[in-house]
Motif scaffolding. Sequence first.
Motif, PDB file in Angstrom:
ATOM      1  N   GLY A  78     -37.115  72.268 -23.415  1.00 15.07           N
ATOM      2  CA  GLY A  78     -37.705  73.064 -22.355  1.00 15.07           C
ATOM      3  C   GLY A  78     -36.901  73.072 -21.071  1.00 15.07           C
ATOM      4  N   ARG A 279     -39.900  77.562 -17.562  1.00 16.62           N
ATOM      5  CA  ARG A 279     -38.520  77.730 -18.020  1.00 16.62           C
ATOM      6  C   ARG A 279     -37.710  78.662 -17.125  1.00 16.62           C
ATOM      7  NH1 ARG A 279     -38.309  76.278 -23.882  1.00 16.62           N
ATOM      8  NH2 ARG A 279     -40.431  75.747 -24.495  1.00 16.62           N
ATOM      9  N   ASN A 296     -40.686  70.032 -16.988  1.00 19.02           N
ATOM     10  CA  ASN A 296     -39.608  70.207 -17.966  1.00 19.02           C
ATOM     11  C   ASN A 296     -38.316  69.527 -17.521  1.00 19.02           C
ATOM     12  OD1 ASN A 296     -40.329  71.568 -20.368  1.00 19.02           O
ATOM     13  ND2 ASN A 296     -40.551  73.492 -19.269  1.00 19.02           N
TER      14      ASN A 296
END
Length: 319
Positions: A78, A279, A296
């Motif tokens: 990720g 993301r 992430n």
Amino acid sequence: MTTPAGPQDPFVHPALFYADAEEYLAGTVPFVRAALAADEPVAVAVPGENLRLIQDELGADGAAVRFLDMREAGRNPGRIIPGVLRAFADAQPPGRRVRIIGEPIWAGRSPAEYPACAQHEALINAAFRGREVTILCPYDTARLDERALADAHATHPVVIPAGPGAERASAAYDPDGVVARYNEPLPPAPASGTAPDVLGVAFDEDSLSAVRHMATDHGARLGLSGLALENLALITAELTTNSVIHGGGTGVLTVWPEDGYVLCEVRDKGRLTDPLAGRRPASRDQRGGRGLLLVNLLADLVRTHSAAEGTTIRCYLGR
């Protein structure tokens, strides 16, 4: 969301299949040299042993290439789009194609990591649609299993067979299907009270601070310290706050040890509908919306399952 790019889309995303070091170098080094000859920015983000192969073959020409060990930079799949691919592509001046070799899937990826890897490869197509970028993704046919090789055909619109075969369009291209298929329920977290090393607690807006401290104290008891413990505190704060704001106002936090990691999981009644959430790099003037991105960037692995009944986000932190 990830419908195939049209014929005029400048983004190119081929999968390169290779069976040995000779085929690997035959597929990757000319790609890099073509970029250098065209004065195009080029990065190579592959596992360390393959990184050294390419560096040795390029010799002095490698001075103009950005090299990254994907075992470190991409341990959490990720993190790869915002922290590796977009980080490099977004830093380049406009007007030139950007080329990247990215190898996020290698033999030895754990069963917990692989679904996140496959989703990552599928989501690249949406993350870069419309951009002058080529991302070449090598796949080791000698060491990866049939599932990984089949998924490569589904996540890449173009495939380059191992050996002398010609590049061709993938008849199995279906990135949306891959994202949906690996949005699978996670193995149940251990129930609170089943063992002394399991912390499970419900939370709401009034208990956010207390829950964060409970998670951090428990993480320390499980062996986290220094930066890893700070990361647990930040991850807990971001996930629980996100549940309160977007997940129905309440949630359940569980922290426990497993296979050398400390796992932190938050479940709530919200539904995550944007597969690219967390993301996308944050713009300089962006206010809010950075929580999942931060998670992430900090965790060693993030797994997510979201459905109509709620969302589960599970983070792994190495001890």
